[in-house]
Design a protein around this motif. Sequence first.
Motif: not given
Length: 71
Positions: A44-71
């Motif tokens: 549930a990311y916000s719409d970004g109207s308040k500014g700030g750094r855009p979030p990382f891609d959720p699929v990319l972060m999920f890939k990182i977590l899966v690979i981290q657990t396998l290694n």
Amino acid sequence: MKQAGFFDVEERLARLSGLGDQLEAFSRTVDFEVFRPDLGQALAYSDGSKGGRPPFDPVLMFKILVIQTLN
């Protein structure tokens, strides 16, 4: 051993592919894009109207977590 240059990236990636890159094997076997709707709803990311750094891609972060657990 010679120093790596700016244009040696293709050579290094080709060498990794020849050795059997784990990331390439994951992308051939698992379709991580299937998880995008569920990840988007759970995070549930916000719409970004308040500014700030855009979030990382959720699929990319999920890939990182899966690979981290396998290694």
